[in-house]
Every structure is written in structure tokens, then in C-alpha cells.
Design a protein around this motif. Structure first.
Motif, mmCIF file in Angstrom:
data_model
loop_
_atom_site.group_PDB
_atom_site.id
_atom_site.type_symbol
_atom_site.label_atom_id
_atom_site.label_comp_id
_atom_site.label_asym_id
_atom_site.label_seq_id
_atom_site.Cartn_x
_atom_site.Cartn_y
_atom_site.Cartn_z
ATOM 1 N N ILE A 128 12.843 -81.229 -26.877
ATOM 2 C CA ILE A 128 14.421 -81.623 -26.840
ATOM 3 C C ILE A 128 15.086 -80.533 -27.088
ATOM 4 O O ILE A 128 14.750 -79.604 -28.027
ATOM 5 C CB ILE A 128 14.634 -82.871 -28.087
ATOM 6 C CG1 ILE A 128 14.481 -82.223 -29.342
ATOM 7 C CG2 ILE A 128 14.187 -84.125 -27.699
ATOM 8 C CD1 ILE A 128 14.760 -83.363 -30.490
ATOM 9 N N GLU A 129 16.124 -80.449 -26.288
ATOM 10 C CA GLU A 129 16.949 -79.242 -26.584
ATOM 11 C C GLU A 129 18.474 -79.833 -27.329
ATOM 12 O O GLU A 129 19.072 -80.600 -27.198
ATOM 13 C CB GLU A 129 17.551 -78.557 -25.330
ATOM 14 C CG GLU A 129 18.485 -77.399 -25.509
ATOM 15 C CD GLU A 129 19.090 -76.671 -24.425
ATOM 16 O OE1 GLU A 129 18.756 -77.146 -23.246
ATOM 17 O OE2 GLU A 129 19.730 -75.684 -24.411
ATOM 18 N N ALA A 130 18.642 -78.897 -28.526
ATOM 19 C CA ALA A 130 19.753 -79.333 -29.555
ATOM 20 C C ALA A 130 21.095 -78.721 -28.891
ATOM 21 O O ALA A 130 20.978 -77.393 -28.252
ATOM 22 C CB ALA A 130 19.582 -78.557 -30.744
ATOM 23 N N VAL A 159 16.601 -74.814 -29.909
ATOM 24 C CA VAL A 159 18.102 -74.239 -30.142
ATOM 25 C C VAL A 159 18.675 -73.122 -29.702
ATOM 26 O O VAL A 159 17.958 -72.343 -29.620
ATOM 27 C CB VAL A 159 17.985 -74.170 -31.976
ATOM 28 C CG1 VAL A 159 19.378 -73.778 -32.454
ATOM 29 C CG2 VAL A 159 17.531 -75.526 -32.549
ATOM 30 N N ASN A 160 19.785 -73.189 -28.952
ATOM 31 C CA ASN A 160 20.351 -71.917 -28.531
ATOM 32 C C ASN A 160 20.849 -70.940 -29.494
ATOM 33 O O ASN A 160 21.379 -71.245 -30.486
ATOM 34 C CB ASN A 160 21.619 -72.379 -27.588
ATOM 35 C CG ASN A 160 21.098 -73.322 -26.341
ATOM 36 O OD1 ASN A 160 20.777 -72.881 -25.486
ATOM 37 N ND2 ASN A 160 21.265 -74.597 -26.715
ATOM 38 N N LEU A 161 20.667 -69.755 -29.468
ATOM 39 C CA LEU A 161 21.306 -68.783 -30.282
ATOM 40 C C LEU A 161 22.186 -67.668 -29.519
ATOM 41 O O LEU A 161 22.170 -67.380 -28.328
ATOM 42 C CB LEU A 161 20.131 -67.715 -30.444
ATOM 43 C CG LEU A 161 18.930 -68.278 -31.599
ATOM 44 C CD1 LEU A 161 18.308 -66.828 -31.899
ATOM 45 C CD2 LEU A 161 19.635 -68.673 -32.853
ATOM 46 N N LEU A 205 13.666 -71.194 -29.869
ATOM 47 C CA LEU A 205 14.876 -70.517 -29.799
ATOM 48 C C LEU A 205 15.181 -70.307 -28.360
ATOM 49 O O LEU A 205 14.437 -69.329 -27.832
ATOM 50 C CB LEU A 205 14.998 -69.305 -30.860
ATOM 51 C CG LEU A 205 14.855 -69.824 -32.244
ATOM 52 C CD1 LEU A 205 14.712 -68.784 -33.169
ATOM 53 C CD2 LEU A 205 15.903 -70.779 -32.610
ATOM 54 N N GLU A 206 16.359 -70.311 -27.835
ATOM 55 C CA GLU A 206 16.841 -69.999 -26.348
ATOM 56 C C GLU A 206 17.944 -68.955 -26.515
ATOM 57 O O GLU A 206 18.942 -69.111 -27.154
ATOM 58 C CB GLU A 206 17.267 -71.212 -25.789
ATOM 59 C CG GLU A 206 16.244 -72.479 -25.502
ATOM 60 C CD GLU A 206 16.907 -73.591 -24.561
ATOM 61 O OE1 GLU A 206 17.992 -73.496 -24.123
ATOM 62 O OE2 GLU A 206 16.116 -74.413 -24.241
ATOM 63 N N VAL A 207 17.551 -67.792 -25.904
ATOM 64 C CA VAL A 207 18.678 -66.866 -25.497
ATOM 65 C C VAL A 207 18.639 -66.552 -24.101
ATOM 66 O O VAL A 207 18.017 -66.692 -23.492
ATOM 67 C CB VAL A 207 18.025 -65.699 -26.286
ATOM 68 C CG1 VAL A 207 17.904 -65.768 -27.916
ATOM 69 C CG2 VAL A 207 16.873 -65.136 -25.708
ATOM 70 N N LEU A 221 13.781 -67.863 -22.424
ATOM 71 C CA LEU A 221 14.872 -67.308 -21.775
ATOM 72 C C LEU A 221 15.607 -68.186 -20.764
ATOM 73 O O LEU A 221 15.095 -68.541 -19.911
ATOM 74 C CB LEU A 221 14.178 -66.100 -21.091
ATOM 75 C CG LEU A 221 15.337 -65.215 -20.182
ATOM 76 C CD1 LEU A 221 16.225 -64.682 -21.195
ATOM 77 C CD2 LEU A 221 14.438 -63.969 -19.437
ATOM 78 N N ASP A 222 16.779 -68.391 -21.613
ATOM 79 C CA ASP A 222 17.737 -69.347 -20.927
ATOM 80 C C ASP A 222 18.415 -69.026 -19.517
ATOM 81 O O ASP A 222 18.564 -67.786 -19.409
ATOM 82 C CB ASP A 222 18.716 -69.864 -22.097
ATOM 83 C CG ASP A 222 19.198 -71.268 -21.712
ATOM 84 O OD1 ASP A 222 19.054 -71.851 -20.712
ATOM 85 O OD2 ASP A 222 20.065 -71.571 -22.760
ATOM 86 N N ASP A 223 18.667 -69.983 -18.577
ATOM 87 C CA ASP A 223 19.671 -69.455 -17.638
ATOM 88 C C ASP A 223 18.923 -68.453 -16.850
ATOM 89 O O ASP A 223 19.769 -67.602 -16.240
ATOM 90 C CB ASP A 223 21.199 -69.135 -18.229
ATOM 91 C CG ASP A 223 21.940 -70.317 -18.918
ATOM 92 O OD1 ASP A 223 21.339 -71.315 -18.849
ATOM 93 O OD2 ASP A 223 22.662 -69.920 -19.379
ATOM 94 N N LEU A 265 10.505 -69.737 -19.544
ATOM 95 C CA LEU A 265 11.654 -69.449 -18.587
ATOM 96 C C LEU A 265 12.105 -70.562 -18.250
ATOM 97 O O LEU A 265 11.626 -71.660 -17.799
ATOM 98 C CB LEU A 265 11.333 -68.726 -17.407
ATOM 99 C CG LEU A 265 10.500 -67.648 -17.225
ATOM 100 C CD1 LEU A 265 10.531 -66.861 -15.791
ATOM 101 C CD2 LEU A 265 11.684 -66.455 -18.080
ATOM 102 N N LYS A 266 13.795 -70.668 -18.399
ATOM 103 C CA LYS A 266 14.265 -71.871 -18.133
ATOM 104 C C LYS A 266 15.287 -71.492 -16.696
ATOM 105 O O LYS A 266 16.128 -70.722 -16.600
ATOM 106 C CB LYS A 266 15.379 -72.119 -19.231
ATOM 107 C CG LYS A 266 14.762 -72.646 -20.239
ATOM 108 C CD LYS A 266 15.400 -73.202 -21.422
ATOM 109 C CE LYS A 266 15.758 -74.822 -21.113
ATOM 110 N NZ LYS A 266 16.724 -75.590 -22.105
ATOM 111 N N ILE A 267 14.605 -72.055 -15.721
ATOM 112 C CA ILE A 267 15.340 -71.622 -14.183
ATOM 113 C C ILE A 267 16.648 -72.374 -14.310
ATOM 114 O O ILE A 267 16.940 -73.467 -14.544
ATOM 115 C CB ILE A 267 14.468 -72.247 -13.223
ATOM 116 C CG1 ILE A 267 13.302 -71.539 -13.185
ATOM 117 C CG2 ILE A 267 15.453 -71.887 -11.993
ATOM 118 C CD1 ILE A 267 12.200 -71.909 -12.127
#
Ligand code: C2E
Ligand code: MG
Ligand code: MG
Ligand code: MG
Length: 288
Positions: A58-60, A113-115, A145-147, A175-177, A196-198
Motif C-alpha cells: 500500500i502507498e501512504a 512512504v513518499n520522501l 521509501l519512494e523518492v 524511484l517514483d514518477d 521503478l514506478k512508471i
């Protein structure tokens, strides 16, 4: 028009601009009280295994229900928190709640969790994460952790060194976005990413732009060779699901499955996703 009259200077007597500035000031001033009152907390969007409908993580996503202003989007308040230095406290609150909720949900569910960059380059970042894990009792391997690329771009040396130390304690890094920045591919070499998040912009343009599908296929195959997991963001329609599934995507997030919901709603939602999976996959049976 104020701008035309003032040679580019900002005149706060423009009523709509004035209102925007007042709103920003209020948001900025209200962080401390909001944190004390628990008005800022994460909601969770499931990350779905497309084949089965199983929630793999799950993404917070931070949500703020403000006493006067109502719901404020993170797209609005996170940049204000970043600019005013409040992001450290906001980020820690989200991290703590997310870890606590993940423990409560059990079942080995991973939480992302996004950082923000300010959090990542702080001297005590790794210590903070370690402390939150031990306070909440969450295993490091269940935290991701997503950056974004911009986070790594700002102070690459420091960012990468912090990410390495986080990975050493067992935390995963996403690696987000992915695909929206300037030099996406060079950042693949700088660090051993777990995921990797496309970015959803590729998904959005699937219907209108044939190249988007080729780009997604290429990212999937590149990531596979580099042994990085891929997740695709922003899946909204069954048609997109079918195309992405054919392109080799295995894990996805998006409104087709669910928006972010409160932790209380999550178990029910995860059940529904399992039940809905055969419907999303209907399109795969059709001839191409
Ligand atoms: P993100 O990390 O890339 O999160 C994905 C955003 O896309 C979320 O918006 C999510 O609700 C939205 N989304 C998910 N599926 C779909 C879809 O199918 N269609 C569309 N149109 N949108 C979808 P949200 O929650 O408004 O968050 C926006 C951004 O704010 C996040 O982008 C992230 O960069 C930032 N953010 C949110 N929470 C936090 C936080 O706790 N800390 C930090 N530093 N940033 C946060
Ligand atoms: Mg994210
Ligand atoms: Mg994203
Ligand atoms: Mg984003």
C-alpha cells in the motif's frame, strides 16, 4: 490587470491573488496545530498484482482534513510544508502512522512512504527511520521509501549515500514518477533501486499516443534486465489495464482498483479487489 500595470511586480490587492496568498499563509501557520490534533494522516492506495487482484503493498498518501478549509490536497500542502521547513515534522508523522498502520494490518503487507529531499539529506535521516521502525515494531523489509528523480537530482551524492544506508538496514527504495524527469536513465546507474514506478502520464496517453506503449514496454524490459521491479501508476480504465498487462506490467496502482482510503476501509477494499480481478482481466481474452 495588476501585472501589466506593475511591470511584473505582484500587487496583493488583486482579490483572487490576495485570497491565494492568505490561504497559503493560513496553511503554513496551521501545520503545528494540525499535527497536534492529528488532522494530517495517511490514506492508503493498494498496489495490485494484476494477475490475481492481490494487494502486494500500500502507498501512504498524506491527507489533511483542515478544521476550516476542509480537505486539502497534498499537491497543495506538501510544497508549502517543503518551503516552510515543516516537511520534516509532517513527513515523520506520516512515516510513523504508516508504520503503525502496517503493523496493525499485519499479513506481511509492505507500506510505501513518499520522501521529500529535505528529509532525505538530513544528517539524522537513517537514525529517524530506524527509531520509527523500532518504536512501531515494523520490520524494515516491510517499509519502502519512494523518492522522485528531483529528490536525487538536488544533492545527488548525499541523497544516494542516505539511500544506500537505508537499504543497508533493509528498507526498500522506489524511484517514483519514473520517466518524467530530465535524465531518467542516468539515475538508474547511480543506485540499486528496488522498484521503478512508471509515471501515470504514460498511462494517460496510451489511448492517443502509440509511442507510450512502446516506452512502457521498453521500461519493463530494461527494468527486468536490471532486476528492478516495475509498478505502473494511474491505471484508470479496463482498456489501459489490458494494454499494460500485454506490455508485461505485473503490478499497478490506480483508480481502476481504488483511490486512497483510510486504514479502516482498507481490509474491505482489499477483499473487493480480489473479487474484481476477473473483471479487469476480461479484456485479455479478446483477440488483439
Ligand atoms: P505520488 O507519490 O506520485 O502519488 C500518486 C498520486 O496519484 C496520488 O495523488 C494518487 O492519489 C494519485 N493517483 C493514484 N491513482 C491515480 C489514477 O488512477 N488517476 C489519477 N488521476 N491519479 C491517481 P495525491 O495523493 O494527491 O498525492 C500527490 C503527490 O503528493 C504524490 O504523488 C506525492 O508526490 C506527494 N505526497 C503525498 N503524500 C506525501 C507525503 O507523505 N510526503 C511527501 N513528501 N509527499 C507526498
Ligand atoms: Mg509516490
Ligand atoms: Mg508517483
Ligand atoms: Mg507524483
Amino acid at each position: 490587470h495588476a501585472k501589466a500595470r506593475g511591470k511584473g511586480r505582484v500587487h496583493t490587492y488583486d482579490p483572487s491573488m490576495r485570497a491565494a496568498i492568505m490561504r497559503r499563509r493560513q496553511i503554513e501557520a496551521d501545520f503545528p496545530a494540525a499535527l497536534v490534533r492529528g488532522e494530517i494522516r495517511p490514506y492508503y492506495q493498494p498496489q495490485i498484482e494484476m494477475q490475481t487482484g492481490r494487494t502486494t503493498g500500500i502507498e501512504a498518501l498524506a491527507r489533511w482534513h483542515h478544521a476550516d478549509l476542509g480537505w486539502i490536497s497534498p499537491a497543495e500542502f506538501i510544497p508549502i510544508a517543503e518551503a516552510s521547513g515543516r516537511i520534516i515534522e509532517v513527513g515523520r508523522t506520516v512515516l510513523e502512522s504508516a508504520c503503525r498502520d502496517a503493523v496493525r494490518l499485519g499479513d506481511g503487507l509492505a507500506v510505501s512512504v513518499n520522501l521529500s529531499v529535505a528529509q532525505l539529506v538530513r544528517e539524522d535521516m537513517v537514525e529517524t527511520v530506524r527509531a520509527v521502525l523500532s518504536e512501531t515494531g515494523l520490520a524494515a523489509t516491510r517499509l519502502k521509501l519512494e523518492v522522485t528523480e528531483s529528490v536525487v537530482m538536488t544533492d545527488t551524492e548525499r541523497a544516494v549515500s542516505a539511500l544506500r544506508r537505508l537499504r543497508e538496514i533493509g528498507v526498500s527504495i522506489a524511484l517514483d514518477d519514473f520517466g518524467t524527469g530530465y535524465s531518467a536513465l542516468s539515475y538508474l546507474r547511480k543506485f540499486e533501486w528496488d522498484e521503478l514506478k512508471i509515471d501515470r502520464s504514460f498511462v494517460k496517453s496510451l489511448d492517443t499516443d502509440l509511442h507510450s506503449l512502446s516506452i512502457i514496454e521498453a521500461i519493463v524490459s530494461l527494468a527486468r534486465q536490471l532486476r528492478i521491479a516495475v509498478l505502473v501508476e494511474g491505471v484508470e480504465t479496463q482498456e489501459q489495464f489490458t494494454l499494460l498487462s500485454k506490455a508485461g506490467c505485473r503490478t499497478a496502482q490506480g483508480f481502476l482498483f481504488s483511490r486512497a482510503v483510510s486504514v479502516e476501509e482498507l481490509p474491505e477494499l482489499m477483499k473487493r479487489c480480489l473479487e474484481d480481478a476477473p473483471n479487469w482481466r476480461r479484456g485479455e481474452a479478446l483477440p488483439a
